[in-house]
Design an enzyme around this catalytic site. Structure first.
Site, PDB file in Angstrom:
ATOM      1  CG  ASP A 159      -5.858   0.771  13.152  1.00 18.99           C
ATOM      2  OD1 ASP A 159      -7.076   1.014  13.230  1.00 18.99           O
ATOM      3  OD2 ASP A 159      -5.284   0.553  12.070  1.00 18.99           O
ATOM      4  N   GLY A 194       0.837  -1.182   0.000  1.00 20.09           N
ATOM      5  CA  GLY A 194       0.000   0.000   0.000  1.00 20.09           C
ATOM      6  C   GLY A 194       0.868   1.226   0.000  1.00 20.09           C
ATOM      7  N   GLY A 195       0.289   2.359   0.393  1.00 16.12           N
ATOM      8  CA  GLY A 195       1.038   3.593   0.392  1.00 16.12           C
ATOM      9  C   GLY A 195       2.213   3.583   1.344  1.00 16.12           C
ATOM     10  CG  PHE A 196       2.438   0.549   4.486  1.00 16.96           C
ATOM     11  CD1 PHE A 196       3.438  -0.380   4.724  1.00 16.96           C
ATOM     12  CD2 PHE A 196       1.213   0.110   4.027  1.00 16.96           C
ATOM     13  CE1 PHE A 196       3.196  -1.727   4.521  1.00 16.96           C
ATOM     14  CE2 PHE A 196       0.973  -1.234   3.817  1.00 16.96           C
ATOM     15  CZ  PHE A 196       1.965  -2.158   4.065  1.00 16.96           C
ATOM     16  N   GLY A 197       4.216   1.051   1.933  1.00 17.06           N
ATOM     17  CA  GLY A 197       5.288   0.181   1.456  1.00 17.06           C
ATOM     18  C   GLY A 197       4.736  -1.180   1.107  1.00 17.06           C
TER      19      GLY A 197
END
Length: 390
Positions: free
Chosen positions: A264, A138-141
């Site tokens: 989370d 994803g956007g994190f890696g």
């Protein structure tokens, strides 16, 4: 798998790139700022982030976090004396280690030398681990399956771009050191001397080029709770949900007792080991976590559908009540098959519907976790002794 991107300068920004829940459309877009008080650590840290390597002596498929959060001041943790201001001023290019090459050797941006050192660190990583198929990105890696060469132990290898990593100061014997917040949280939540833990173990971490590489324990066989839920009777029978709920309460007590606030808790961040008759719960993804403080938090409340009413009302929340709310949302979905509230306003003004064919103890457990006023919710210790779990 959910995905996100985070950026750490003076604050950390997180944006969701997953499927949006209906709740998100009614909450204003926001930024994420992780609180970053520090904790003791055994990892070594070098003088430049692109050549850092660290190790943990402890022994997970990893899901990312989908959240949009509100920017706010960093909080000071009760478990560390490091001021929050120091964390904000931390530079990603100022790691230190006695064994690393002196920073003066690299002051003139000696690119060939940096490249050689980065290659050496990468070679050390590849000598110890084999990276295999992609588990998710994803956007994190990205997260890859892999194994340790020495003993073929399964591992999860998480790659995160350096710009997405929050860096904190950690006190050590020779002075403060700097390391990724997620590494510090994992080390504190599951220290080497703690023995078996619900938290997946941190094995190693490296910084190579513009990437942070975190190597984690990967239980086999296992699946995340979301996938496990889909393999069961729908909705999940109460007695099965109770087995998972009891382990989750114990795990969250363990994590909070060590001064770590996950922030989370949701199905995608819980692994279920399926190799025995009784499923075992493991907690993953501390990427949006922080350290426990008695003060209210004003940032990073987690995934939208799991956010508590106090965040919706005044953009503030506290560690334990917010965790209890997330636990209630998760268990409610397991025994109902859907979320308790579809819109933010329903969390504040709506009535909670609980199936009347659930046991009275189960109904009471869910209702107490999902009380709208945070002061009215039970603590994790009280939940541990609730009749439904006993």
């Amino acid at each position: 798998m959910a995905s996100r991107s985070c950026k750490s300068n003076n604050t950390v920004q997180c944006s969701a790139s997953t499927k949006r829940h209906s709740e998100e459309s009614l909450e204003r877009p926001s930024k994420k700022s992780r609180t970053s008080p520090s904790s003791p650590s055994d990892s070594s840290v070098s003088s430049r982030p692109w050549i850092v390597t660290g190790e943990s002596t402890t022994s997970s498929k990893r899901k990312s976090t989908a959240d949009e959060t509100e920017e706010g001041p960093r909080k000071r943790s009760r478990v560390t004396p490091i001021p929050a201001e120091d964390h904000r001023e931390t530079s990603c290019g100022s790691f230190h280690n006695e064994d690393a090459q002196p920073s003066s050797d690299l002051e003139d941006h000696d690119v060939p030398k940096i490249s050689r050192l980065a290659k050496a660190i990468k070679a050390a990583f590849e000598e110890k681990y084999v990276e295999q198929e992609l588990l998710g990105k994803g956007g994190f890696g990205a997260v890859f399956a892999g194994y340790r060469r020495q003993d073929n132990m399964p591992v999860a290898i998480k790659h995160i771009h350096l710009s997405s990593v929050d860096i904190i100061k950690v006190p050590g014997d020779s002075g403060d050191r700097e390391l990724p917040l997620e590494v510090a949280l994992l080390q504190q939540a599951n220290p080497p001397e703690s023995g078996p833990s619900a938290v997946v173990g941190l094995l190693n971490w490296y910084v190579v080029g513009q990437e942070v590489i975190i190597v984690l324990e990967r239980p086999v066989p296992c699946m995340d709770l979301g996938d496990y839920f889909k393999t069961r009777q729908f909705p999940m029978p109460e007695h099965e949900a109770k087995i998972i709920g009891k382990q989750l309460v114990d795990a969250l007590i363990e994590i909070h007792s060590r001064g770590v606030f996950h922030r989370d808790i949701k199905m995608e961040n819980i692994l279920i080991e399926t190799g025995s008759d009784v499923p075992r719960v493991r907690i993953i993804d501390f990427g949006c976590g922080t350290f426990v403080t008695e003060e209210a938090y004003t940032s990073g409340p987690g995934t939208p559908m799991y956010r508590s009413p106090e965040w919706i009302i005044n953009r503030r929340y506290k560690a334990e009540p917010a965790t209890v709310w997330q636990l209630g949302v998760l268990l409610y979905k397991m025994v109902h098959g859907y979320f308790p509230f579809n819109y933010p306003k329903n969390k504040v003004f709506g009535n909670l519907y609980v199936r009347n064919n659930l046991s009275n103890n189960c109904q009471d457990f869910l209702q107490s976790c999902l009380l709208k006023t945070l002061e009215d919710r039970p603590t994790l210790e009280i939940l541990k002794d609730h009749p439904w779990l006993v």
